[in-house]
Each structure stands twice: as C-alpha cells, then as structure tokens.
Design a protein around this motif. Structure first.
Motif, PDB file in Angstrom:
ATOM      1  N   LYS A 278      26.339  20.042  53.016  1.00 12.96           N
ATOM      2  CA  LYS A 278      25.801  20.692  51.820  1.00 12.96           C
ATOM      3  C   LYS A 278      24.586  19.923  51.292  1.00 12.96           C
ATOM      4  O   LYS A 278      23.586  20.521  50.867  1.00 12.96           O
ATOM      5  N   LYS A 279      24.653  18.612  51.339  1.00 11.10           N
ATOM      6  CA  LYS A 279      23.530  17.785  50.905  1.00 11.10           C
ATOM      7  C   LYS A 279      22.310  18.024  51.791  1.00 11.10           C
ATOM      8  O   LYS A 279      21.180  18.110  51.301  1.00 11.10           O
ATOM      9  N   MET A 280      22.546  18.156  53.089  1.00 15.87           N
ATOM     10  CA  MET A 280      21.453  18.427  54.010  1.00 15.87           C
ATOM     11  C   MET A 280      20.816  19.783  53.709  1.00 15.87           C
ATOM     12  O   MET A 280      19.579  19.916  53.708  1.00 15.87           O
ATOM     13  N   ALA A 281      21.630  20.792  53.439  1.00  9.69           N
ATOM     14  CA  ALA A 281      21.094  22.118  53.107  1.00  9.69           C
ATOM     15  C   ALA A 281      20.239  22.052  51.844  1.00  9.69           C
ATOM     16  O   ALA A 281      19.142  22.625  51.786  1.00  9.69           O
ATOM     17  N   GLY A 282      20.723  21.337  50.847  1.00 13.43           N
ATOM     18  CA  GLY A 282      19.967  21.204  49.613  1.00 13.43           C
ATOM     19  C   GLY A 282      18.634  20.503  49.839  1.00 13.43           C
ATOM     20  O   GLY A 282      17.611  20.895  49.255  1.00 13.43           O
ATOM     21  N   TYR A 283      18.641  19.509  50.685  1.00 14.32           N
ATOM     22  CA  TYR A 283      17.391  18.780  50.949  1.00 14.32           C
ATOM     23  C   TYR A 283      16.377  19.662  51.676  1.00 14.32           C
ATOM     24  O   TYR A 283      15.204  19.725  51.306  1.00 14.32           O
ATOM     25  N   LEU A 284      16.825  20.366  52.714  1.00  8.69           N
ATOM     26  CA  LEU A 284      15.908  21.183  53.508  1.00  8.69           C
ATOM     27  C   LEU A 284      15.336  22.353  52.703  1.00  8.69           C
ATOM     28  O   LEU A 284      14.227  22.826  52.989  1.00  8.69           O
ATOM     29  N   LEU A 285      16.078  22.819  51.695  1.00  7.71           N
ATOM     30  CA  LEU A 285      15.623  23.965  50.897  1.00  7.71           C
ATOM     31  C   LEU A 285      15.095  23.541  49.525  1.00  7.71           C
ATOM     32  O   LEU A 285      14.888  24.382  48.642  1.00  7.71           O
ATOM     33  N   ARG A 286      14.840  22.259  49.348  1.00 11.71           N
ATOM     34  CA  ARG A 286      14.475  21.732  48.030  1.00 11.71           C
ATOM     35  C   ARG A 286      13.166  22.302  47.492  1.00 11.71           C
ATOM     36  O   ARG A 286      12.971  22.356  46.265  1.00 11.71           O
ATOM     37  N   SER A 287      12.260  22.695  48.377  1.00 15.82           N
ATOM     38  CA  SER A 287      10.955  23.195  47.911  1.00 15.82           C
ATOM     39  C   SER A 287      11.028  24.628  47.381  1.00 15.82           C
ATOM     40  O   SER A 287      10.086  25.120  46.767  1.00 15.82           O
ATOM     41  N   ASP A 288      12.149  25.304  47.634  1.00 18.21           N
ATOM     42  CA  ASP A 288      12.349  26.673  47.138  1.00 18.21           C
ATOM     43  C   ASP A 288      13.307  26.613  45.952  1.00 18.21           C
ATOM     44  O   ASP A 288      14.520  26.441  46.121  1.00 18.21           O
ATOM     45  N   THR A 289      12.781  26.729  44.761  1.00 19.76           N
ATOM     46  CA  THR A 289      13.589  26.565  43.551  1.00 19.76           C
ATOM     47  C   THR A 289      14.680  27.624  43.389  1.00 19.76           C
ATOM     48  O   THR A 289      15.607  27.454  42.593  1.00 19.76           O
ATOM     49  N   SER A 290      14.559  28.728  44.155  1.00 18.37           N
ATOM     50  CA  SER A 290      15.598  29.764  44.055  1.00 18.37           C
ATOM     51  C   SER A 290      16.906  29.307  44.698  1.00 18.37           C
ATOM     52  O   SER A 290      17.971  29.846  44.387  1.00 18.37           O
ATOM     53  N   TRP A 291      16.809  28.287  45.597  1.00 15.92           N
ATOM     54  CA  TRP A 291      18.016  27.801  46.261  1.00 15.92           C
ATOM     55  C   TRP A 291      18.660  26.715  45.398  1.00 15.92           C
ATOM     56  O   TRP A 291      18.527  25.520  45.658  1.00 15.92           O
ATOM     57  N   THR A 292      19.377  27.139  44.387  1.00 13.04           N
ATOM     58  CA  THR A 292      20.104  26.217  43.526  1.00 13.04           C
ATOM     59  C   THR A 292      21.381  25.764  44.232  1.00 13.04           C
ATOM     60  O   THR A 292      21.794  26.333  45.253  1.00 13.04           O
ATOM     61  N   ALA A 293      22.028  24.743  43.674  1.00 11.18           N
ATOM     62  CA  ALA A 293      23.280  24.251  44.236  1.00 11.18           C
ATOM     63  C   ALA A 293      24.343  25.356  44.258  1.00 11.18           C
ATOM     64  O   ALA A 293      25.125  25.476  45.210  1.00 11.18           O
ATOM     65  N   ILE A 294      24.347  26.180  43.213  1.00 10.53           N
ATOM     66  CA  ILE A 294      25.326  27.285  43.141  1.00 10.53           C
ATOM     67  C   ILE A 294      25.043  28.313  44.221  1.00 10.53           C
ATOM     68  O   ILE A 294      25.965  28.804  44.893  1.00 10.53           O
ATOM     69  N   LYS A 295      23.762  28.647  44.423  1.00 10.39           N
ATOM     70  CA  LYS A 295      23.404  29.634  45.437  1.00 10.39           C
ATOM     71  C   LYS A 295      23.751  29.126  46.841  1.00 10.39           C
ATOM     72  O   LYS A 295      24.237  29.892  47.692  1.00 10.39           O
ATOM     73  N   ILE A 296      23.518  27.840  47.084  1.00 16.26           N
ATOM     74  CA  ILE A 296      23.854  27.254  48.381  1.00 16.26           C
ATOM     75  C   ILE A 296      25.359  27.323  48.613  1.00 16.26           C
ATOM     76  O   ILE A 296      25.828  27.706  49.692  1.00 16.26           O
ATOM     77  N   ASP A 297      26.122  26.952  47.587  1.00 15.25           N
ATOM     78  CA  ASP A 297      27.581  26.969  47.720  1.00 15.25           C
ATOM     79  C   ASP A 297      28.087  28.386  47.968  1.00 15.25           C
ATOM     80  O   ASP A 297      28.994  28.599  48.784  1.00 15.25           O
ATOM     81  N   THR A 298      27.504  29.347  47.286  1.00 13.20           N
ATOM     82  CA  THR A 298      27.898  30.752  47.488  1.00 13.20           C
ATOM     83  C   THR A 298      27.588  31.208  48.903  1.00 13.20           C
ATOM     84  O   THR A 298      28.412  31.875  49.556  1.00 13.20           O
ATOM     85  N   ALA A 299      26.410  30.838  49.399  1.00 13.39           N
ATOM     86  CA  ALA A 299      26.002  31.232  50.757  1.00 13.39           C
ATOM     87  C   ALA A 299      26.912  30.620  51.817  1.00 13.39           C
ATOM     88  O   ALA A 299      27.079  31.190  52.900  1.00 13.39           O
ATOM     89  N   MET A 300      27.500  29.484  51.494  1.00  9.59           N
ATOM     90  CA  MET A 300      28.385  28.806  52.448  1.00  9.59           C
ATOM     91  C   MET A 300      29.774  29.432  52.502  1.00  9.59           C
ATOM     92  O   MET A 300      30.585  29.038  53.355  1.00  9.59           O
ATOM     93  N   HIS A 301      30.044  30.387  51.650  1.00  7.20           N
ATOM     94  CA  HIS A 301      31.391  30.978  51.601  1.00  7.20           C
ATOM     95  C   HIS A 301      31.332  32.503  51.669  1.00  7.20           C
ATOM     96  O   HIS A 301      31.958  33.206  50.875  1.00  7.20           O
ATOM     97  N   GLN A 302      30.594  33.028  52.640  1.00  9.83           N
ATOM     98  CA  GLN A 302      30.483  34.464  52.844  1.00  9.83           C
ATOM     99  C   GLN A 302      31.260  34.890  54.096  1.00  9.83           C
ATOM    100  O   GLN A 302      31.652  34.069  54.926  1.00  9.83           O
ATOM    101  N   GLN A 303      31.447  36.197  54.225  1.00 10.73           N
ATOM    102  CA  GLN A 303      32.138  36.743  55.401  1.00 10.73           C
ATOM    103  C   GLN A 303      31.176  37.014  56.557  1.00 10.73           C
ATOM    104  O   GLN A 303      31.602  37.299  57.670  1.00 10.73           O
ATOM    105  N   LYS A 304      29.890  36.943  56.275  1.00 15.48           N
ATOM    106  CA  LYS A 304      28.874  37.213  57.282  1.00 15.48           C
ATOM    107  C   LYS A 304      27.799  36.143  57.209  1.00 15.48           C
ATOM    108  O   LYS A 304      27.404  35.717  56.127  1.00 15.48           O
ATOM    109  N   GLU A 305      27.328  35.733  58.379  1.00 12.43           N
ATOM    110  CA  GLU A 305      26.363  34.635  58.379  1.00 12.43           C
ATOM    111  C   GLU A 305      24.999  35.064  57.820  1.00 12.43           C
ATOM    112  O   GLU A 305      24.610  36.236  57.917  1.00 12.43           O
ATOM    113  N   LYS A 306      24.293  34.101  57.254  1.00 14.29           N
ATOM    114  CA  LYS A 306      22.983  34.350  56.664  1.00 14.29           C
ATOM    115  C   LYS A 306      21.991  33.316  57.208  1.00 14.29           C
ATOM    116  O   LYS A 306      22.204  32.112  57.064  1.00 14.29           O
TER     117      LYS A 306
END
Length: 521
Positions: free
Chosen positions: A443-471
C-alpha cells in the motif's frame, strides 16, 4: 583494463601518481608565481601544451580533451583559486586506498596558500584530472567479462574515462549503486583495508563445534573470537580474556547485523561459522561486488527503485536520496529471481492471478485430484479448459498477489506485488517465491507511485485494493526498476554489509574473475 584485485599491483600504480605529481610540481609551468585572476575557461591551447609537456599517454589525453570539451572547458577541481570540496574528497578517498596516492603535502600547500605563490592553477586543474583518469582506468572500468555468463541481465553500461569523471561529479550518483556512488567509494576503501590485513587472521582458529555460548561463560574460543572481531572492527576493546562479556555481546550483535544474521544474546554455531570466513574471502566478495557496480548504469534518473535480492530488501530513491526501504520476499534457491532492469509503468489494483502453467501442472492439478472443491476453496476459476487448463485466481484477500501488483513489463514475467502471507516477513531469510517479489508494504508503494496525482488519496487507494474486479492505472511518469544482486555494500551509515550468496552467483563469478586475474598476472 588491468586487473584490479592485487594490492601489490595497486602500489605500483600509486607510485606512478606520486612521481607524476612531484615531477609536474617541479616543472617551469608549475613554478611560475600565480598573479592573475582565474580564467573562466581552459583553452584547447593550454590543454595541448599540458599534454605535450607532461607526455600524457593517448588514452588519457583523449579523456582530458573529451571531458573539457563536453564541459565547455570549465574548471571542475578549482574555484576562486581554492580547491573544491569534491577535490578534497577525491584526494582523501585515493589516500585511503593506499598511502601516498597523492602527496598530502602538495594538497596542504595548495590549501594554505590558495595558489597565490606556488603554481599555475590551470596545470593543477589538469593534473588532478589526469590523476583521476588514471584512478578511473585502474578502479572504475569493468573487465571484459560478459555479465550474462553470471546471470546478470541488467544492460552493462561501459562509460568512457571522460564520462566516468562526469558520473563521479554528478550529485545524483552519490547515493545508490554505480561507480560514482559513495557506496562504491567506501566499498573500494574497505576492499583495500581488508586486503591489507587479510594475512593477520591466518593464526586465528575458531572451532564451530561449540553448540552455544552464553554471556558470562569463560570458553577458550572466546579469545579467538575477540581477535577476529578486533580485526574486523566490530570489537573495539583490547580485552583478550576468555570471558563472554557484555561488551563482546554488543560486538557480536554488530557482526550479526552486518552479516544479515538474526541478533541473539548468545553465540551459536551459525555465528561461529560466519566468524570462520577468512578476511581474504571477504575481500574477494567485495571485489566481486565492485565489478557488479561497474556494470550498473549511471543513475541519470534521480528517482528509481532497487531490489537487492540477497538483502531481501527494496530501496526507493527519490531526488537521489533513499526515501524509504521495505523488506521483500524473493525467489527460492530453485526458483531464482532474475537479475534485470526495466521501467515501472502500471499499478494494478485488486488483481487477478493468472497462474503460470508450470504451477498449474506442479501444484493445482494434483490439488484438484485430491480435492474436487480445490478451485472453489482457493477462489480460482478455469478460463480455458485443456490438458493443462488456464486458471486464474479471483481478486480478494486469498489472492496470491495480495491486493495490488506493480508491473514493469519484461520477458521473465516478474513483478512486484502484495501478499496475504505477511507472517513470512518475520523470517531472516526470505527466499520463498516462484521468482516474483513480494512487498512488505504494498500500500505504501502504491501511494508513493501515485503521489503526483492528488486524486489518489489514501482512502481511494484502499478502496481500489478491495474490489471484485481488477483496475489498471498507467503511471504518468515511468520509474526505473533494478532487480540486482549485491552480497556486499556499504550502507547509508557507512557500515560494511555482507549477505549470503543465496543463488551461488558469487561462487560462479569468483571462478571466472579470479582465474582471469591469474592469467593476467
């Protein structure tokens, strides 16, 4: 390039440098009083004159001309009639390799008198560059060994002598893994030191038959252990008794940490076996890793990722500094992680795991035969039937890739990914995977790689990690990734580290590298 691993040969080279400095200092050009302001540039005419007067060999004269042309004939060692800090660093580094590499009185005189009354600054500048190119020719240039022979698939980048100096001066190379890095310089200094003292441990005999030694015990082998640790620099005390003291305990812990061993409050067979390794062998291990560093490219990107397989560690460099580290799990001894490099391009949240055919045959099919509910229990499905069906594991907590993976496309199908098996990170040795690299904090790695896109908040990352379909998310800027293999390095605290040669790559390289040395000698 001449072979670099015999100290006696380096002593000969050092004498040449000292002779050159003394001879140049005594020539008419160096004896002239300096009375004018420093020129802005060094002209081709001055360079040609220096090369002619000093009878500079062609490969070094070519390097001098090429370097100064590429740097607009600017001074790099001198500024405002004073030597620059990196000039002092170079001389200090050179003198650590062996005594009198550069005449210390020469540099002290320049520092004290600011060039006012002793030498023509242009000649000093060019002489220092010539000294560096001789140093680079001796220590920085790789041998002609093909890295692929020893399972190294990171493209070998052989820099010219001129570019070695550019690399050495580039601030983005100071941290990391290449010939311009502080790691390389300190590793080279440790190589010189261990080579110098390697004969001193021949009389030290450490028996590994002792099963366990506790603090407070008095055992004859402790005297030998103290001698060895004193040589290695871990035990600073002059105590030579047979008592396992608290001070020795601290030294043992330091030694264990440097060797990648679990810290204990006792001495066991594992520690004793590590202490039995001759200092000469440690020097050889350093020589092998110095050669690997010569194969690494100059770090033109200030942001990059390095996975060091034997250390079970990932390092993220940002602005040429270590941003963070994390433990990793790598391929087992039978499923080696490949040594290569590429650029990180994608983050995949809630991934499917497309099970490789080899794992389907070796593990999945036997599991299905034993248990008809095997696929359902593993949250797997067959997407294409056949003798060896195509099987994938659905997103979820059970998924072998965890909740996110990171792709840098390559022909080896290796990537970084999360894992549900977090308990394995507590292990000291973590060679458990089929070749891919499992992250201690995905999760820390995902946050670092997407840090330049402010839309990728910690909550959004966590939500994306718990879906039924890959993104899939494509990174706006790719980042270099190096899957490397270093069994010795100097860490950011200046501490010399060693790790077990888990894939026997060192052993193979040692046979090739040191056989080559014998032939060249």
């Amino acid at each position: 390039m001449q072979a670099i691993y015999q100290i006696i040969r380096s002593h000969f080279f050092i004498r040449l440098i000292v002779v050159f400095i003394i001879a140049a200092f005594s020539t008419t050009g160096w004896a002239n009083n300096y009375t004018t302001q420093q020129q802005d540039t060094i002209t081709e005419t001055i360079i040609d004159s220096f090369i002619t007067i000093q009878a500079v060999p062609e490969k070094y004269s070519t390097a001098i001309r090429s370097f100064y042309r590429g740097n607009k004939h600017q001074y790099v060692w001198i500024q405002s009639k004073k030597i620059k800090p990196h000039t002092k660093d170079f001389i200090a580094h050179a003198n650590k390799l062996a005594e009198l590499w550069v005449d210390s009185s020469f540099i002290e005189l320049l520092t004290l008198q600011n060039f006012n009354q002793n030498a023509q600054q242009t000649n000093i500048e060019l002489a220092l560059s010539l000294s560096f190119f001789k140093y680079a020719d001796k220590w920085l240039m790789p041998t002609d060994i093909d890295p692929a022979i020893v399972n190294w698939r990171i493209p070998k980048k052989s820099l010219t002598l001129a570019n070695q100096l550019n690399n050495w001066l580039n601030p983005t190379t100071k941290m990391g893994f290449n010939t311009g890095s502080q790691n390389f310089k300190q590793l080279l200094e440790n190589y010189a030191n261990l080579s110098k003292i390697s004969a001193l441990d021949t009389g030290i005999h450490i028996n590994s038959k002792q099963t366990k030694i506790n603090k407070g015990d008095m055992v004859p082998v402790i005297r030998q252990i103290k001698k060895k640790l004193q040589l290695l620099g871990d035990f600073k005390s002059t105590d030579t008794t047979s008592l396992y003291s608290n001070t020795l305990g601290l030294a043992i812990n330091r030694f264990q940490e440097r060797m990648g061993l679990a810290k204990t409050n006792y001495i066991d067979k594992i520690v004793l076996q590590a202490l039995q390794i001759p200092i000469k062998q440690h020097a050889k291990t350093i020589a092998i890793n110095l050669e690997r560093l010569r194969w690494m490219p100059a770090m033109m990107d200030s942001n990059y990722i390095v996975v060091n397989i034997p250390a079970y560690q990932l390092l993220v460099f940002d602005s040429s500094k270590i941003q963070f580290k994390m433990p990793v799990i790598v391929g087992s001894e039978s499923n080696n992680t490949v040594i290569f490099s590429n650029r990180m391009r994608y983050v995949v949240f809630s991934p499917y795991w497309n099970v490789p055919p080899s794992i389907v045959k070796a593990e999945i099919l036997p599991g299905i035969k034993k248990n008809k509910n095997y696929l359902a229990q593993k949250n797997m499905e067959i997407t294409s039937p056949g003798d060896v069906p195509t099987i994938r594991q659905l997103p979820g907590a059970q998924n072998s890739l965890g909740l996110v993976k990171f792709l840098f496309p390559n022909p080896y199908n290796i990537y970084l990914h999360d894992t549900p098996g977090k308990h394995l990170f507590a292990k000291q040795n973590r060679g458990f995977s089929h070749g891919c690299i499992r992250l201690g904090d995905a999760k820390k790695m995902a946050g670092y790689l997407l840090r330049s896109d402010t839309s990728w908040t910690a909550i959004k990352i966590d939500t994306a990690m718990h879906q039924q379909k890959e993104k899939w998310v494509t990174l706006k800027k790719t980042i270099p990734v190096f899957i490397a293999y270093f069994t010795s390095w100097v860490d950011s605290y200046g501490v010399l580290q060693f790790r077990k040669d888990i894939y026997d790559h060192d052993a193979k390289m040692e046979r090739i590298l040191f056989r080559k040395e014998e032939v060249q000698l």
